[in-house]
Motif scaffolding. Structure first.
Motif, PDB file in Angstrom:
ATOM      1  N   THR A 181       0.983  -1.194   0.481  1.00  0.00           N
ATOM      2  CA  THR A 181       0.157  -0.196   0.133  1.00  0.00           C
ATOM      3  C   THR A 181       0.443   1.524  -0.311  1.00  0.00           C
ATOM      4  N   VAL A 182       1.495   1.563   0.825  1.00  0.00           N
ATOM      5  CA  VAL A 182       3.317   2.924   0.601  1.00  0.00           C
ATOM      6  C   VAL A 182       3.153   2.354  -0.630  1.00  0.00           C
ATOM      7  N   PHE A 183       3.839   1.680  -0.584  1.00  0.00           N
ATOM      8  CA  PHE A 183       4.677   1.701  -2.428  1.00  0.00           C
ATOM      9  C   PHE A 183       3.830   2.260  -3.885  1.00  0.00           C
ATOM     10  N   ALA A 184       2.683   1.533  -3.400  1.00  0.00           N
ATOM     11  CA  ALA A 184       1.709   2.383  -4.259  1.00  0.00           C
ATOM     12  C   ALA A 184       1.297   3.614  -4.294  1.00  0.00           C
ATOM     13  N   GLN A 185       1.166   4.031  -3.047  1.00  0.00           N
ATOM     14  CA  GLN A 185       0.848   5.420  -2.888  1.00  0.00           C
ATOM     15  C   GLN A 185       1.515   6.354  -3.841  1.00  0.00           C
ATOM     16  N   SER A 186       0.914   7.576  -4.614  1.00  0.00           N
ATOM     17  CA  SER A 186       1.299   8.733  -5.019  1.00  0.00           C
ATOM     18  C   SER A 186       1.999   9.642  -4.353  1.00  0.00           C
ATOM     19  N   THR A 187       3.337   9.941  -4.745  1.00  0.00           N
ATOM     20  CA  THR A 187       3.993  10.864  -4.237  1.00  0.00           C
ATOM     21  C   THR A 187       4.540  12.331  -4.993  1.00  0.00           C
ATOM     22  N   GLU A 188       4.140  12.824  -4.701  1.00  0.00           N
ATOM     23  CA  GLU A 188       3.852  14.084  -5.736  1.00  0.00           C
ATOM     24  C   GLU A 188       5.862  15.318  -5.377  1.00  0.00           C
ATOM     25  N   TYR A 189       6.471  15.447  -6.643  1.00  0.00           N
ATOM     26  CA  TYR A 189       8.057  15.197  -6.341  1.00  0.00           C
ATOM     27  C   TYR A 189       8.514  16.621  -7.553  1.00  0.00           C
ATOM     28  N   SER A 190       9.536  17.470  -6.778  1.00  0.00           N
ATOM     29  CA  SER A 190      10.140  18.224  -7.572  1.00  0.00           C
ATOM     30  C   SER A 190      11.303  18.518  -7.956  1.00  0.00           C
ATOM     31  N   ILE A 191      11.732  19.027  -9.005  1.00  0.00           N
ATOM     32  CA  ILE A 191      13.171  18.715  -9.617  1.00  0.00           C
ATOM     33  C   ILE A 191      13.247  20.170 -10.233  1.00  0.00           C
ATOM     34  N   VAL A 192      14.347  21.007  -9.595  1.00  0.00           N
ATOM     35  CA  VAL A 192      15.570  22.172 -10.099  1.00  0.00           C
ATOM     36  C   VAL A 192      16.308  21.940 -10.866  1.00  0.00           C
ATOM     37  N   LEU A 238       4.342  10.409  -8.861  1.00  0.00           N
ATOM     38  CA  LEU A 238       4.898   9.123  -9.493  1.00  0.00           C
ATOM     39  C   LEU A 238       4.385   8.555  -8.317  1.00  0.00           C
ATOM     40  N   ASN A 239       3.631   7.526  -9.135  1.00  0.00           N
ATOM     41  CA  ASN A 239       3.003   6.214  -8.165  1.00  0.00           C
ATOM     42  C   ASN A 239       4.005   4.991  -8.233  1.00  0.00           C
ATOM     43  N   GLY A 240       4.756   4.755  -7.886  1.00  0.00           N
ATOM     44  CA  GLY A 240       5.654   3.299  -7.798  1.00  0.00           C
ATOM     45  C   GLY A 240       6.813   4.484  -8.142  1.00  0.00           C
ATOM     46  N   ALA A 241       7.589   3.315  -8.497  1.00  0.00           N
ATOM     47  CA  ALA A 241       9.282   3.813  -9.004  1.00  0.00           C
ATOM     48  C   ALA A 241       9.234   4.263 -10.143  1.00  0.00           C
ATOM     49  N   SER A 242      10.178   5.116 -10.739  1.00  0.00           N
ATOM     50  CA  SER A 242      10.874   4.932 -12.614  1.00  0.00           C
ATOM     51  C   SER A 242      11.709   6.268 -12.321  1.00  0.00           C
ATOM     52  N   ASN A 243      12.554   5.571 -13.099  1.00  0.00           N
ATOM     53  CA  ASN A 243      13.605   6.245 -13.069  1.00  0.00           C
ATOM     54  C   ASN A 243      13.106   7.763 -14.463  1.00  0.00           C
ATOM     55  N   VAL A 244      14.128   8.932 -14.358  1.00  0.00           N
ATOM     56  CA  VAL A 244      13.623   9.777 -15.125  1.00  0.00           C
ATOM     57  C   VAL A 244      14.365  10.642 -15.744  1.00  0.00           C
ATOM     58  N   GLN A 245      14.411  10.670 -17.082  1.00  0.00           N
ATOM     59  CA  GLN A 245      15.204  11.470 -18.110  1.00  0.00           C
ATOM     60  C   GLN A 245      15.504  12.813 -18.197  1.00  0.00           C
ATOM     61  N   VAL A 246      16.172  12.968 -18.443  1.00  0.00           N
ATOM     62  CA  VAL A 246      16.259  14.885 -18.679  1.00  0.00           C
ATOM     63  C   VAL A 246      16.872  14.841 -19.090  1.00  0.00           C
ATOM     64  N   SER A 247      16.793  16.229 -20.538  1.00  0.00           N
ATOM     65  CA  SER A 247      17.455  16.169 -21.418  1.00  0.00           C
ATOM     66  C   SER A 247      17.133  17.700 -21.760  1.00  0.00           C
ATOM     67  N   GLU A 248      18.513  18.304 -22.592  1.00  0.00           N
ATOM     68  CA  GLU A 248      17.865  19.607 -23.087  1.00  0.00           C
ATOM     69  C   GLU A 248      18.888  20.141 -24.597  1.00  0.00           C
ATOM     70  N   THR A 249      18.670  20.112 -25.444  1.00  0.00           N
ATOM     71  CA  THR A 249      19.623  20.157 -26.664  1.00  0.00           C
ATOM     72  C   THR A 249      20.932  20.812 -26.223  1.00  0.00           C
ATOM     73  N   LYS A 304      14.094  12.602  -4.391  1.00  0.00           N
ATOM     74  CA  LYS A 304      13.675  13.510  -3.385  1.00  0.00           C
ATOM     75  C   LYS A 304      12.325  14.305  -3.569  1.00  0.00           C
ATOM     76  N   GLU A 305      11.057  14.030  -2.457  1.00  0.00           N
ATOM     77  CA  GLU A 305       9.816  14.643  -3.201  1.00  0.00           C
ATOM     78  C   GLU A 305      10.190  16.246  -3.098  1.00  0.00           C
ATOM     79  N   ASN A 306      10.964  17.287  -2.035  1.00  0.00           N
ATOM     80  CA  ASN A 306      10.829  18.335  -2.234  1.00  0.00           C
ATOM     81  C   ASN A 306      12.978  19.176  -2.397  1.00  0.00           C
ATOM     82  N   TYR A 361      -4.971  20.190 -11.813  1.00  0.00           N
ATOM     83  CA  TYR A 361      -3.951  19.767 -13.062  1.00  0.00           C
ATOM     84  C   TYR A 361      -2.991  20.957 -13.721  1.00  0.00           C
ATOM     85  N   TRP A 362      -3.526  21.589 -13.052  1.00  0.00           N
ATOM     86  CA  TRP A 362      -2.309  22.950 -13.604  1.00  0.00           C
ATOM     87  C   TRP A 362      -1.014  22.651 -12.951  1.00  0.00           C
ATOM     88  N   ASP A 363      -0.609  22.209 -11.970  1.00  0.00           N
ATOM     89  CA  ASP A 363       0.337  21.833 -10.918  1.00  0.00           C
ATOM     90  C   ASP A 363       1.400  19.980 -11.349  1.00  0.00           C
TER      91      ASP A 363
END
Length: 388
Positions: free
Chosen positions: A15-26, A62-73, A86-88, A365-367
């Motif tokens: 249940t804990v693993f399936a919980q949705s968690t909000e993340y912010s990346i700068v 993010l619901n569960g685990a996932s890697n995140v890809q970051v790219s810019e030209t 980390k969440e914040n 949805y805007w967040d």
């Protein structure tokens, strides 16, 4: 009893693993420590796409685990492992490719003919049956004051007919805030969502510079991209400013795949100054205009990633000229899918804009829908909401 405890423990962990968690990346430049705007962030598990704002920030659930890809030209790609998130307040540093290449002018072939081939191939690759989930928003300024705002989470479904894509639009959620003056409300309807999307797919913005006569009206130059040696940059500038030839074009493209990666069209202030003002009632005299559009290549998929259009104009009314009107529109594709969705005809949004559509808010949805508002933008929206 031990079996019961074990079952409860497993259930609790799941249940804990399936919980949705909000993340912010700068996202920041590792050398300058400054935030990087328009960085593409892809949640690899869900294929959700986000773009960093002026503060370099993206927010997602993010619901569960996932890697995140970051790219810019202009930067080296980076993949973040889920365990490191980390969440914040998580800061990601990108390293500039910093190739230090000289801007070598390419002379092989006519630049205009090269552009014609690049555009033709890009249109063909874009003309596929698919759907895009898009976060769209618009800011309106009257007399240089923010007066209206709308945004929405919408779905564009594309149907290809004779190698051209037409759109069907369905609105999931939307909101509108602000007050409009009665004498301009009929004219301030924002961008036509279907038309603007079809323009991005059919690349109609380039029509003025594709005609054979354009060689006498514009100067074409091709150079190696100053940072990314996988791309070339073509600039097209008017030789003589006029109402028909006032725009400066910059096109970044992949010379191997023959695809447009991004383009920018700016009406130069000096060109606007030379334009003759039209006094016909209902005419909009342009005071500024900028279009910036980005496309994404993901394996065999090629589609619109984001766009930003800004226009300023004075409109001629019967008894006066209404000045300093500005509209800023953003499209951010947050999901691409080749599968069509089913819908009822009554679900299709047939209006041109979200301008007067009744608010339909089911989630915040805007967040988390592709583009996080800056603190300044949040303050503007809140002020407009308060004045309603």
């Amino acid at each position: 009893m031990k079996g019961l405890i074990l079952l409860v423990t497993v259930f609790f962990n799941a249940t804990v693993f399936a919980q949705s968690t909000e993340y912010s990346i700068v996202v920041k430049d590792i050398d300058t420590q400054l935030p990087i705007e328009n960085v593409t962030v892809v949640i690899l598990k869900t294929k959700q796409i986000l773009l960093s704002n002026e503060d370099g920030k993206v927010t997602f659930i993010l619901n569960g685990a996932s890697n995140v890809q970051v790219s810019e030209t202009n930067y080296e790609d980076l993949t973040l492992r889920w365990a490191a998130l980390k969440e914040n307040g998580f800061v990601v540093y990108l390293k500039n490719k910093n190739n230090k290449l000289d801007e070598v002018v390419l002379s092989k072939g006519s630049p205009q003919k090269i552009l014609q081939k690049i555009i033709a191939n890009s249109i063909q690759k874009l003309a596929i049956s698919c759907r895009l989930k898009v976060y769209v928003r618009e800011f309106f300024l009257l007399d240089n004051k923010y007066s209206y705002y709308n945004d929405g989470l919408v779905n564009f479904q594309f149907t290809v007919n004779q190698k051209k894509a037409s759109t069907t639009l369905l609105v999931e959620q939307n909101r509108s805030y602000g007050l409009l003056e009665t004498d301009v409300s009929a004219d301030l309807k924002g961008y036509n969502l279907n038309n603007i999307m079809e323009n991005y797919l059919n690349l109609k913005y380039f029509q003025p510079i594709l005609d054979a006569k354009a060689k006498k009206e514009y100067e074409f130059n091709v150079k190696v991209h100053p940072v990314n040696n996988d791309y070339y940059v073509m600039t097209v500038t008017p030789l003589h400013a006029s109402r028909a030839t006032a725009d400066n074009f910059e096109i970044v493209y992949d010379p191997v795949k023959k695809l447009i990666i991004e383009f920018t069209i700016v009406t130069a202030p000096e060109n606007i100054a030379e334009m003759e003002e039209n006094t016909k009632v209902g005419f909009k005299n342009i005071t500024r205009s900028t279009v910036k559009v980005n496309y994404r290549v993901d394996g065999l998929d090629y589609y619109l990633l984001s766009s930003n259009e800004e226009i300023g104009y004075d409109i001629i009314l019967k008894d006066k000229t209404k000045k300093n009107i500005q509209v800023r529109n953003n499209f951010i594709t947050t999901g691409f899918n080749r599968q069509k969705f089913t819908y009822k005809e009554s679900d299709v949004f047939k209006e041109k804009t979200l301008f007067n559509k009744k608010n339909k808010i089911l989630t915040n949805y805007w967040d988390i829908s592709g583009f996080t508002a800056t603190d300044e933008e949040k303050a503007l929206i809140k002020a407009l909401d308060f004045n309603m």
